[in-house]
Scaffold this active site. Structure first.
Site, PDB file in Angstrom:
ATOM      1  N   HIS A 176       0.817  -1.223   0.000  1.00 28.01           N
ATOM      2  CA  HIS A 176       0.000   0.000   0.000  1.00 28.01           C
ATOM      3  C   HIS A 176       0.846   1.267   0.000  1.00 28.01           C
ATOM      4  CE1 HIS A 176      -4.019  -1.836   0.842  1.00 28.01           C
ATOM      5  NE2 HIS A 176      -3.210  -2.863   1.065  1.00 28.01           N
ATOM      6  N   ASP A 384       3.558   9.553  -0.649  1.00 22.89           N
ATOM      7  CA  ASP A 384       2.367   8.838  -0.181  1.00 22.89           C
ATOM      8  C   ASP A 384       2.037   7.761  -1.205  1.00 22.89           C
ATOM      9  OD1 ASP A 384       0.036   8.212   1.206  1.00 22.89           O
ATOM     10  OD2 ASP A 384      -0.531  10.304   1.486  1.00 22.89           O
TER      11      ASP A 384
END
Ligand code: G6P
Length: 478
Positions: A176, A384
């Site tokens: 992720h 991110d």
């Protein structure tokens, strides 16, 4: 000392899964998708859970994970249609495996070393031990030929352990967070073991094409693999490394945004702030990767230059508590709270505040009300994997109003191309984008927002999980 806590109602216990205690589909993640609530459980908020809960509810699968607090021994149980299999961690394992290796070694290393990663052999030992425990929990419950989907950086060794002991399983892994370039990844003293762990999977999914390429390059350089591009051969097997950008339950967020009570709450929020013309909003876990400092600096400079005025504009910063026992997070909190105090001390008036800082977790309804209240959303991450907040903001803006300022270093920038894309290190550029967002003509705002909405309506979380699992089925049949 281990407490024997069994707070689930007996009728909600798992009675054996599908074929005598075994499952055809297992998700393995560091955390179970539930939190404690009034002696029972409630579904937890957060990206990963939002992404996977709908599939688990619809399928007959099981979810293997940690309950989030140490020294608990909890029997498998069921919650909201999901079979949950808890993995216990001791206090010392939480310190060494979770706070240490996962969040003070891997997290900063994989996020461009924004904070210096720490390398400790005791942390690595615990990481190995805990990964083994998760794998064993899966092995005990996986039916012959089952599909196992391992999630995220905390469990990178699980795929190879499963492969070694159960070659019949189909093994997928999804990372992720970003995967760093080999030049950074190579700092890890256990780089070979981590790569070998991941190479146990049939399909390794990433958020961005570049993450997949970074992994493939590292796998060849340090993991004994061969091949070209994202084509990897390891141990005589093909391993696929491919991008699958994660998304959100777009429809749910969009529907919430159309509920009259949530809209009324959004109006109330604006009134409570003294009805400023422009509300800017930041929503993040309080994490050094999120660029909260950069955002505050830009906002402070805009105030001191008079390009924005308190009373006309307010910044709401929601910073949800995160990893509070990890040193870098403690330091960050002190710094952010000091900065907010300084800005408000200098610019607040008796009626109006410059920055409304909230160190809380809110339920999704309140988050959607905040998104609806916000004229400008600020996502300024320094690095991110994806950033689902950006997508949630877009999903909430059903009327096509509002402007998104989005860091090009967030995976979401690949899909939300009509946002005002910024390099958050460039404070001058960030300030200009914030002003441009506040002043954006309605026609332009609406064109951009509608295009972004179309993207996330098609590419929602259901599509994400389906495309990963279809691809996994395809590559393991072949
Ligand atoms: C990121 C990670 C997740 C993690 C979440 C919250 O989104 O990719 O794996 O669960 O942060 O962090 P926490 O340490 O509280 O689980």
């Amino acid at each position: 000392m281990a407490q024997h806590t069994q707070r689930t109602a007996p009728e909600s216990k798992v009675h054996g899964g599908r074929s005598g205690g075994s499952y055809d589909f297992l998700v393995v993640a560091n955390r179970l998708p539930v939190d404690r609530a009034n002696g029972g459980w409630k579904r937890s908020p957060g990206g990963l859970v939002t992404a996977l809960a709908p599939i688990m509810e619809k399928s007959d699968g099981a979810w293997v994970g940690w309950v989030g607090s140490p020294d608990e021994e909890i029997e498998p149980f069921e919650h909201a249609g999901m079979a949950l299999i808890p993995v216990d961690l001791s206090t010392s394992e939480v310190e060494l495996y979770y706070e240490g290796f996962s969040n003070a070694t891997l997290w900063p290393l994989y996020h461009d070393v924004i904070a210096p990663p720490e390398f400790h052999r005791t942390w690595w030992d615990a990481y190995r031990r805990v990964n083994e425990r998760f794998a064993v929990a899966v092995l005990a419950r996986a039916a012959e030929g089952a599909t196992v989907w391992v999630q995220d950086y905390q469990l990178q060794l699980v795929p190879a352990i499963l492969r070694e002991r159960r070659p019949d399983l189909r093994i997928g892994f999804f990372n992720h967070i970003p995967f760093p370039p080999p030049e950074i990844f190579s700092q890890l003293p256990w780089r070979r073991q981590v790569l070998e762990g991941l190479l146990g999977a049939d399909l390794v999914g990433f958020q961005r094409p570049n993450d997949a390429l970074n992994f493939a390059r590292s796998a060849r350089r340090y993991g004994g693999a061969s091949g070209k591009g994202t084509h990897i051969i390891a141990g005589g097997r093909q391993v696929r490394a491919e991008p699958f950008p994660i998304s959100i339950d777009t429809e749910r967020i969009s529907n919430l945004a159309q509920e009259p009570e949530i809209q009324a709450r959004a109006k109330q929020i604006r009134q409570d702030l003294g009805s400023p013309k422009t509300i800017m909003l930041g929503v993040d876990r309080l994490d050094y990767t999120k660029g909260i400092r950069h955002r505050l600096k830009a906002f402070e400079e805009l105030l001191s230059e008079g390009r924005i005025e308190v009373g006309e504009a307010t910044l709401i910063q929601v910073a949800s508590p995160s990893r509070e026992r990890v040193e870098q997070y403690r330091l960050l909190r002190e710094e952010i709270e000091g900065t907010v105090g300084r800005i408000n001390g200098a610019f607040d008036t008796l009626q109006h505040t410059a920055v409304r800082y909230l160190h809380h977790n809110y339920p999704v309804e309140e988050m959607v009300a905040l998104y609806l209240a916000a004229d400008v959303m600020l996502v300024t991450a320094l690095r991110d994997g994806m950033n689902l907040v950006a997508k949630e903001y877009v999903a909430s803006r059903f009327a096509g109003t509002g402007a998104l300022v989005l860091s090009e270093f967030a995976g979401a920038a690949d899909q939300l191309k009509q946002a005002l894309l910024v390099n958050p290190h460039d404070i001058a550029g960030l300030k200009d984008a914030m002003v441009a967002a506040a002043k954006m003509p309605p026609g332009s705002a609406s064109r951009r927002m509608k295009a972004m909405r179309r993207q996330i309506i098609v590419h929602n979380v259901e599509e994400w999980s389906a495309s990963f699992l279809n691809r996994l089925a395809e590559v393991t049949h072949g």
